[in-house]
Design a protein around this motif. Structure first.
Motif, PDB file in Angstrom:
ATOM      1  N   ASP A  86       0.813  -1.214   0.000  1.00 14.35           N
ATOM      2  CA  ASP A  86       0.000   0.000   0.000  1.00 14.35           C
ATOM      3  C   ASP A  86       0.848   1.267   0.000  1.00 14.35           C
ATOM      4  N   ASN A  87       2.103   1.165   0.495  1.00 16.13           N
ATOM      5  CA  ASN A  87       2.982   2.327   0.549  1.00 16.13           C
ATOM      6  C   ASN A  87       4.061   2.305  -0.536  1.00 16.13           C
ATOM      7  N   SER A  88       3.937   1.361  -1.468  1.00 18.08           N
ATOM      8  CA  SER A  88       4.866   1.257  -2.605  1.00 18.08           C
ATOM      9  C   SER A  88       6.320   1.151  -2.153  1.00 18.08           C
ATOM     10  N   VAL A  89       6.536   0.388  -1.090  1.00 19.05           N
ATOM     11  CA  VAL A  89       7.896   0.108  -0.612  1.00 19.05           C
ATOM     12  C   VAL A  89       8.314  -1.225  -1.230  1.00 19.05           C
ATOM     13  N   GLU A  90       9.338  -1.195  -2.087  1.00 20.21           N
ATOM     14  CA  GLU A  90       9.643  -2.355  -2.920  1.00 20.21           C
ATOM     15  C   GLU A  90      10.984  -3.008  -2.618  1.00 20.21           C
ATOM     16  N   ASN A  91      11.725  -2.507  -1.635  1.00 21.99           N
ATOM     17  CA  ASN A  91      13.056  -3.076  -1.364  1.00 21.99           C
ATOM     18  C   ASN A  91      13.081  -3.921  -0.090  1.00 21.99           C
ATOM     19  N   VAL A  92      11.915  -4.439   0.318  1.00 21.38           N
ATOM     20  CA  VAL A  92      11.807  -5.231   1.543  1.00 21.38           C
ATOM     21  C   VAL A  92      11.312  -6.630   1.210  1.00 21.38           C
ATOM     22  N   GLU A  93      11.972  -7.626   1.765  1.00 24.57           N
ATOM     23  CA  GLU A  93      11.518  -9.014   1.680  1.00 24.57           C
ATOM     24  C   GLU A  93      11.079  -9.444   3.075  1.00 24.57           C
ATOM     25  N   VAL A  94       9.839  -9.912   3.188  1.00 25.90           N
ATOM     26  CA  VAL A  94       9.302 -10.367   4.477  1.00 25.90           C
ATOM     27  C   VAL A  94       9.353 -11.887   4.512  1.00 25.90           C
ATOM     28  N   VAL A  95       9.942 -12.427   5.572  1.00 24.85           N
ATOM     29  CA  VAL A  95      10.100 -13.872   5.718  1.00 24.85           C
ATOM     30  C   VAL A  95       9.497 -14.286   7.053  1.00 24.85           C
ATOM     31  N   ARG A  96       8.670 -15.316   7.032  1.00 23.84           N
ATOM     32  CA  ARG A  96       8.020 -15.766   8.272  1.00 23.84           C
ATOM     33  C   ARG A  96       8.947 -16.729   9.020  1.00 23.84           C
ATOM     34  N   LEU A  97       9.769 -16.151   9.885  1.00 23.76           N
ATOM     35  CA  LEU A  97      10.694 -16.896  10.720  1.00 23.76           C
ATOM     36  C   LEU A  97      10.712 -16.287  12.115  1.00 23.76           C
ATOM     37  N   SER A  98      10.964 -17.096  13.124  1.00 29.02           N
ATOM     38  CA  SER A  98      11.160 -16.592  14.476  1.00 29.02           C
ATOM     39  C   SER A  98      12.582 -16.064  14.600  1.00 29.02           C
ATOM     40  N   ALA A  99      12.846 -15.300  15.660  1.00 33.57           N
ATOM     41  CA  ALA A  99      14.202 -14.803  15.887  1.00 33.57           C
ATOM     42  C   ALA A  99      15.176 -15.960  16.062  1.00 33.57           C
ATOM     43  N   GLU A 100      14.742 -17.026  16.742  1.00 33.72           N
ATOM     44  CA  GLU A 100      15.597 -18.194  16.929  1.00 33.72           C
ATOM     45  C   GLU A 100      15.938 -18.838  15.594  1.00 33.72           C
ATOM     46  N   GLU A 101      14.946 -18.941  14.695  1.00 32.94           N
ATOM     47  CA  GLU A 101      15.196 -19.526  13.388  1.00 32.94           C
ATOM     48  C   GLU A 101      16.127 -18.658  12.548  1.00 32.94           C
ATOM     49  N   VAL A 102      15.982 -17.345  12.659  1.00 32.34           N
ATOM     50  CA  VAL A 102      16.892 -16.446  11.952  1.00 32.34           C
ATOM     51  C   VAL A 102      18.321 -16.669  12.432  1.00 32.34           C
ATOM     52  N   SER A 103      18.483 -16.811  13.743  1.00 28.61           N
ATOM     53  CA  SER A 103      19.814 -17.052  14.296  1.00 28.61           C
ATOM     54  C   SER A 103      20.411 -18.329  13.721  1.00 28.61           C
ATOM     55  N   GLU A 104      19.591 -19.368  13.623  1.00 32.96           N
ATOM     56  CA  GLU A 104      20.070 -20.643  13.075  1.00 32.96           C
ATOM     57  C   GLU A 104      20.430 -20.513  11.603  1.00 32.96           C
ATOM     58  N   MET A 141      21.362 -17.701  10.017  1.00 26.95           N
ATOM     59  CA  MET A 141      22.539 -16.860   9.842  1.00 26.95           C
ATOM     60  C   MET A 141      23.823 -17.588  10.209  1.00 26.95           C
ATOM     61  N   SER A 142      23.734 -18.514  11.166  1.00 27.07           N
ATOM     62  CA  SER A 142      24.924 -19.254  11.599  1.00 27.07           C
ATOM     63  C   SER A 142      25.164 -20.503  10.766  1.00 27.07           C
ATOM     64  N   GLY A 143      24.237 -20.823   9.862  1.00 35.69           N
ATOM     65  CA  GLY A 143      24.373 -21.998   9.024  1.00 35.69           C
ATOM     66  C   GLY A 143      23.985 -23.296   9.681  1.00 35.69           C
ATOM     67  N   VAL A 144      23.363 -23.218  10.858  1.00 37.14           N
ATOM     68  CA  VAL A 144      22.944 -24.427  11.572  1.00 37.14           C
ATOM     69  C   VAL A 144      21.833 -25.142  10.833  1.00 37.14           C
ATOM     70  N   ARG A 145      20.884 -24.355  10.259  1.00 36.94           N
ATOM     71  CA  ARG A 145      19.762 -24.936   9.531  1.00 36.94           C
ATOM     72  C   ARG A 145      19.500 -24.137   8.258  1.00 36.94           C
ATOM     73  N   GLU A 146      18.910 -24.822   7.296  1.00 36.92           N
ATOM     74  CA  GLU A 146      18.429 -24.153   6.094  1.00 36.92           C
ATOM     75  C   GLU A 146      16.905 -24.130   6.134  1.00 36.92           C
ATOM     76  N   PHE A 147      16.322 -23.032   5.668  1.00 37.18           N
ATOM     77  CA  PHE A 147      14.864 -22.883   5.704  1.00 37.18           C
ATOM     78  C   PHE A 147      14.355 -22.641   4.291  1.00 37.18           C
ATOM     79  N   ARG A 148      13.359 -23.442   3.894  1.00 33.60           N
ATOM     80  CA  ARG A 148      12.798 -23.291   2.557  1.00 33.60           C
ATOM     81  C   ARG A 148      12.189 -21.913   2.349  1.00 33.60           C
ATOM     82  N   ARG A 149      11.711 -21.305   3.450  1.00 36.78           N
ATOM     83  CA  ARG A 149      11.105 -19.983   3.312  1.00 36.78           C
ATOM     84  C   ARG A 149      12.122 -18.944   2.844  1.00 36.78           C
ATOM     85  N   LEU A 150      13.409 -19.177   3.124  1.00 37.45           N
ATOM     86  CA  LEU A 150      14.440 -18.246   2.656  1.00 37.45           C
ATOM     87  C   LEU A 150      14.735 -18.427   1.168  1.00 37.45           C
ATOM     88  N   ALA A 151      14.315 -19.539   0.616  1.00 32.81           N
ATOM     89  CA  ALA A 151      14.562 -19.777  -0.809  1.00 32.81           C
ATOM     90  C   ALA A 151      13.794 -18.800  -1.690  1.00 32.81           C
TER      91      ALA A 151
END
Length: 364
Positions: free
Chosen positions: A250-268, A270-280
């Motif tokens: 609605d605000n024509s902001v086009e440089n943002v990607e929204v990913v449904r992950l928890s902070a814990e999952e993001v940490s994993e 970023m550290s390479g502990v897990r891969e998430f299909r949602r990041l694909a």
């Protein structure tokens, strides 16, 4: 003070005392002097919730004192609420009293308003809602020019829409936000606008791409995106993710990607502990982003150890906190790698001990 108690004449003193208390509690951290942002002394809350108390032919809005939870306190005027809520409250009660289809087993009333005058009311019942209810509810919604949601067990009927659209002006630009009923929103509209402007001022001094944790409906995401080439915003809630995507569109902001992950999952991730299909679904691999700045607005519990390890990797961190105690603990945990260069206090909750804090941390 209790939620319905206010003292506008003494607000300035109460706010100053609260800020002094928080800064004293943070003294050992040797933080820079805090910028202080006060709230209006009344008519600042975008939402209000009340039990509906039935006493014969009378019905009233009530709240309860935790120290005396069996005794209802009648609320005739909720001073913290935005003006549209305060105006509608008594009119709605008078409308409901002679209409048994609308008032029977009505348990709770919730109001959500905007700075632009939109109003959404949710009526919650201890009975199923039938077509007769909806017919009368439509008349009510037209009478007061509002949107209306009826809720009961496993049931939701929407008349109009189940959200309002508010506007906040940040660095001269108007941002429009969908705020959904029964979803988290920043409760104090003027203070939220002050927080958004403060965050953007700090964001302008940052570099690289931005990672945001706990983005919610995109409240901070929208204005911060103007300071970065790319933003990855993460949120676990499905409703929050949906609202963020709608607000970006609605605000024509086009440089943002929204990913449904928890902070814990993001940490994993970023550290390479897990891969998430949602990041694909990202336009490019996560490793190809120049993520040097992180923004966090966590729950009252603050950042857990794994998330602290994750954010410690970033050059710059913007941290908004609703709990000074956990903020202090997190700053102490980051002390070897980062120092606070900006500090601000925002009075989201006047007349209470609660306050919103924000800090800018830079790598040492």
């Amino acid at each position: 003070m209790l939620p319905w108690q206010t003292d506008p004449e003494n607000y300035a003193h109460l706010f100053a005392q609260k800020c002094d208390d928080v800064e004293t509690s943070m003294h050992s951290l040797a933080l820079p002097e805090a910028e202080r942002f006060s709230s209006p002394s009344e008519s600042y809350r975008v939402r209000a919730e009340f039990r509906v108390w039935h006493d014969g032919d009378e019905i009233n809005y009530v709240m309860f004192d935790p120290a005396n939870p069996r005794t209802p306190v009648v609320i005739e005027d909720f001073v913290p609420a935005l003006a549209p809520i305060r105006t509608l409250m008594p009119r709605l009660l008078e409308y409901l009293k002679p209409r048994p289809v609308l008032r029977r087993k009505l348990f709770q009333a919730e109001f959500m308003a905007t700075t632009t005058g939109e109003l959404l009311v949710t009526l919650i019942y201890h009975r199923p809602l039938d077509d007769a209810w909806e017919e009368e509810a439509r008349v009510l919604a037209r009478e007061f020019a509002i949107s209306l949601v009826g809720r009961s067990r496993k049931q939701k009927r929407v008349i109009g829409q189940d959200f309002v659209v508010d506007e906040f002006f940040v660095d001269g630009r108007c941002y429009r936000y969908r705020q959904y009923e029964q979803s988290f929103v920043q409760p104090n509209a003027p203070i939220n606008e002050a927080m958004l402007n403060w965050a953007l001022r700090q964001g302008k001094s940052c570099s690289g791409d931005l990672l945001e944790l706990y983005c919610g409906n995109g409240n901070f995401t929208l204005p911060l995106a103007s300071s970065f080439s790319n933003v990855i915003a993460t949120e676990l809630s499905k409703s929050g993710t949906r609202a963020a995507l709608e607000n970006l569109r609605d605000n024509s902001v086009e440089n943002v990607e929204v990913v449904r992950l928890s902070a814990e999952e993001v940490s994993e991730a970023m550290s390479g502990v897990r891969e998430f299909r949602r990041l694909a679904a990202l336009p490019k691999p996560l490793a190809d982003y120049d993520l040097r700045t992180v923004f966090v607005d966590p729950p009252r519990a603050g950042l857990d150890p794994a998330t602290l390890d994750c954010v410690r990797q970033y050059e710059t961190m913007l941290y908004v906190s609703c709990n000074p105690k956990t903020l202090k603990s997190n700053i102490e945990a980051l002390a070897n790698s980062h120092g606070v260069t900006r500090y601000a206090l925002f009075d989201q909750f006047p007349y209470t001990a609660h306050i919103e804090s924000a800090v800018l941390l830079q790598r040492r």
